[in-house]
Design a protein around this motif. Sequence first.
Motif, PDB file in Angstrom:
ATOM      1  N   VAL A  25       0.830  -1.203   0.000  1.00 63.89           N
ATOM      2  CA  VAL A  25       0.000   0.000   0.000  1.00 63.89           C
ATOM      3  C   VAL A  25       0.867   1.257   0.000  1.00 63.89           C
ATOM      4  O   VAL A  25       0.589   2.226  -0.715  1.00 63.89           O
ATOM      5  N   PHE A  26       1.934   1.235   0.798  1.00 64.30           N
ATOM      6  CA  PHE A  26       2.837   2.393   0.845  1.00 64.30           C
ATOM      7  C   PHE A  26       3.481   2.640  -0.518  1.00 64.30           C
ATOM      8  O   PHE A  26       3.533   3.778  -0.998  1.00 64.30           O
ATOM      9  N   MET A  27       3.988   1.584  -1.146  1.00 68.72           N
ATOM     10  CA  MET A  27       4.640   1.743  -2.445  1.00 68.72           C
ATOM     11  C   MET A  27       3.644   2.199  -3.507  1.00 68.72           C
ATOM     12  O   MET A  27       3.961   3.001  -4.386  1.00 68.72           O
ATOM     13  N   GLN A  31       3.977   5.703  -5.593  1.00 65.09           N
ATOM     14  CA  GLN A  31       3.980   5.783  -7.048  1.00 65.09           C
ATOM     15  C   GLN A  31       2.860   6.695  -7.537  1.00 65.09           C
ATOM     16  O   GLN A  31       3.026   7.445  -8.504  1.00 65.09           O
ATOM     17  N   LEU A  32       1.708   6.658  -6.858  1.00 59.73           N
ATOM     18  CA  LEU A  32       0.610   7.544  -7.232  1.00 59.73           C
ATOM     19  C   LEU A  32       0.984   9.006  -7.005  1.00 59.73           C
ATOM     20  O   LEU A  32       0.650   9.878  -7.823  1.00 59.73           O
ATOM     21  N   SER A  33       1.701   9.273  -5.916  1.00 61.91           N
ATOM     22  CA  SER A  33       2.136  10.654  -5.660  1.00 61.91           C
ATOM     23  C   SER A  33       3.130  11.114  -6.720  1.00 61.91           C
ATOM     24  O   SER A  33       3.141  12.286  -7.104  1.00 61.91           O
ATOM     25  N   ARG A  34       3.959  10.190  -7.206  1.00 62.42           N
ATOM     26  CA  ARG A  34       4.894  10.543  -8.282  1.00 62.42           C
ATOM     27  C   ARG A  34       4.136  10.917  -9.550  1.00 62.42           C
ATOM     28  O   ARG A  34       4.495  11.870 -10.246  1.00 62.42           O
ATOM     29  N   PHE A  35       3.080  10.161  -9.861  1.00 61.71           N
ATOM     30  CA  PHE A  35       2.276  10.485 -11.038  1.00 61.71           C
ATOM     31  C   PHE A  35       1.600  11.843 -10.859  1.00 61.71           C
ATOM     32  O   PHE A  35       1.530  12.643 -11.804  1.00 61.71           O
ATOM     33  N   LEU A 209       6.321   9.265 -20.799  1.00 65.73           N
ATOM     34  CA  LEU A 209       6.227   7.815 -20.601  1.00 65.73           C
ATOM     35  C   LEU A 209       6.524   7.432 -19.157  1.00 65.73           C
ATOM     36  O   LEU A 209       5.884   6.539 -18.596  1.00 65.73           O
ATOM     37  N   LYS A 210       7.472   8.120 -18.543  1.00 69.33           N
ATOM     38  CA  LYS A 210       7.825   7.798 -17.160  1.00 69.33           C
ATOM     39  C   LYS A 210       6.654   8.051 -16.225  1.00 69.33           C
ATOM     40  O   LYS A 210       6.445   7.314 -15.255  1.00 69.33           O
ATOM     41  N   ALA A 211       5.876   9.111 -16.512  1.00 66.96           N
ATOM     42  CA  ALA A 211       4.722   9.410 -15.664  1.00 66.96           C
ATOM     43  C   ALA A 211       3.710   8.273 -15.711  1.00 66.96           C
ATOM     44  O   ALA A 211       3.180   7.849 -14.671  1.00 66.96           O
ATOM     45  N   PHE A 212       3.430   7.747 -16.890  1.00 65.96           N
ATOM     46  CA  PHE A 212       2.460   6.664 -16.994  1.00 65.96           C
ATOM     47  C   PHE A 212       3.031   5.345 -16.481  1.00 65.96           C
ATOM     48  O   PHE A 212       2.275   4.449 -16.090  1.00 65.96           O
ATOM     49  N   GLN A 213       4.353   5.218 -16.461  1.00 63.49           N
ATOM     50  CA  GLN A 213       4.947   4.067 -15.804  1.00 63.49           C
ATOM     51  C   GLN A 213       4.675   4.113 -14.304  1.00 63.49           C
ATOM     52  O   GLN A 213       4.371   3.087 -13.691  1.00 63.49           O
ATOM     53  N   THR A 218       1.611   1.942  -9.745  1.00 62.58           N
ATOM     54  CA  THR A 218       0.609   2.137  -8.688  1.00 62.58           C
ATOM     55  C   THR A 218      -0.382   0.977  -8.690  1.00 62.58           C
ATOM     56  O   THR A 218      -0.668   0.375  -7.649  1.00 62.58           O
ATOM     57  N   GLY A 219      -0.920   0.668  -9.868  1.00 62.02           N
ATOM     58  CA  GLY A 219      -1.860  -0.434  -9.972  1.00 62.02           C
ATOM     59  C   GLY A 219      -1.237  -1.768  -9.591  1.00 62.02           C
ATOM     60  O   GLY A 219      -1.875  -2.601  -8.928  1.00 62.02           O
ATOM     61  N   GLU A 220       0.011  -1.984  -9.977  1.00 60.77           N
ATOM     62  CA  GLU A 220       0.671  -3.255  -9.674  1.00 60.77           C
ATOM     63  C   GLU A 220       0.815  -3.462  -8.170  1.00 60.77           C
ATOM     64  O   GLU A 220       0.556  -4.558  -7.653  1.00 60.77           O
ATOM     65  N   TRP A 221       1.227  -2.404  -7.449  1.00 59.62           N
ATOM     66  CA  TRP A 221       1.418  -2.560  -6.008  1.00 59.62           C
ATOM     67  C   TRP A 221       0.103  -2.854  -5.293  1.00 59.62           C
ATOM     68  O   TRP A 221       0.058  -3.666  -4.364  1.00 59.62           O
ATOM     69  N   PHE A 222      -0.985  -2.204  -5.715  1.00 58.59           N
ATOM     70  CA  PHE A 222      -2.281  -2.482  -5.080  1.00 58.59           C
ATOM     71  C   PHE A 222      -2.767  -3.884  -5.430  1.00 58.59           C
ATOM     72  O   PHE A 222      -3.427  -4.554  -4.619  1.00 58.59           O
ATOM     73  N   VAL A 223      -2.466  -4.352  -6.640  1.00 61.83           N
ATOM     74  CA  VAL A 223      -2.812  -5.733  -7.012  1.00 61.83           C
ATOM     75  C   VAL A 223      -2.036  -6.720  -6.142  1.00 61.83           C
ATOM     76  O   VAL A 223      -2.581  -7.740  -5.685  1.00 61.83           O
ATOM     77  N   PHE A 224      -0.750  -6.429  -5.884  1.00 60.72           N
ATOM     78  CA  PHE A 224       0.049  -7.306  -5.016  1.00 60.72           C
ATOM     79  C   PHE A 224      -0.563  -7.386  -3.616  1.00 60.72           C
ATOM     80  O   PHE A 224      -0.641  -8.470  -3.021  1.00 60.72           O
TER      81      PHE A 224
END
Length: 267
Positions: A25-27, A31-35, A209-213, A218-224
Amino acid sequence: MYRFLLTPRWWAINAFLLLAVPLCVFMGTWQLSRFQDHVHAQRASDHAAEAAHTARPRPLGSLLPVTQDTSGKRASVTGRYDRQFLVPDRQLNGRTGSYVLTLLRTGDDKALPVVRGWLPGTPSPSATPAPPTGQVTVTGALQASESPGSNGVSGAGGLPAGQVGMISAASLVNLVPYQVDDAWITLDRADDGMKAVPATAPEGSGLDLKAFQNLGYTGEWFVFAGFVLFMWFRLARREAEAVRDARLGLVPDEPSDEPSTAPADVP
């Protein structure tokens, strides 16, 4: 039924759950804050571009070295045009063409790359519009030197004479006998019928591209995090069902190592 959760094996599983879920959740939120930072930077860049378009140009020396704050600002510099090159495979309004890049000698041993405009296709260097002669003062948007991979730049090698793959001091320093500034400007108004090249956002800012990465991570960490919770509930459910079946006698007890006390069959 759920006393098995207090066994040593499940203590380890529970500890992993309590560590893994908050970490994911933290990660994900990081990542969402970076976006979101990229979104804010894009908005700020749009406002800065609008303001810079009408702002009075500043002397080039006051804007160097180029940073994210000074990139796109209008700069003014005086000198004499010297060597000229074509930068092929550049897109403008959906068409492929070439930048016309001319070095402006600003001192005895120094020059600034100036993009005087864009031409469709890859014209012959000899047919490219010649730069003005004599001393000139040019005004345009300041840009940082390009690097391979930035803004789609490939830095293609093996180009014909009179062409360069990138607009950077590294690619020009071996072609001219003087120092080249680690920056360039694109003119507000193109010369001799060429189309003006708009300023681009600095690398690492805006919705690139880095922003959308970052958004994808963000989605990957919440899926994990969801996967870890799903596996914990699934394992706990299977263990509880096994305990229930054992109590109902649906699963035979494990054989005991103690000798049987039942009387032996008598023939």
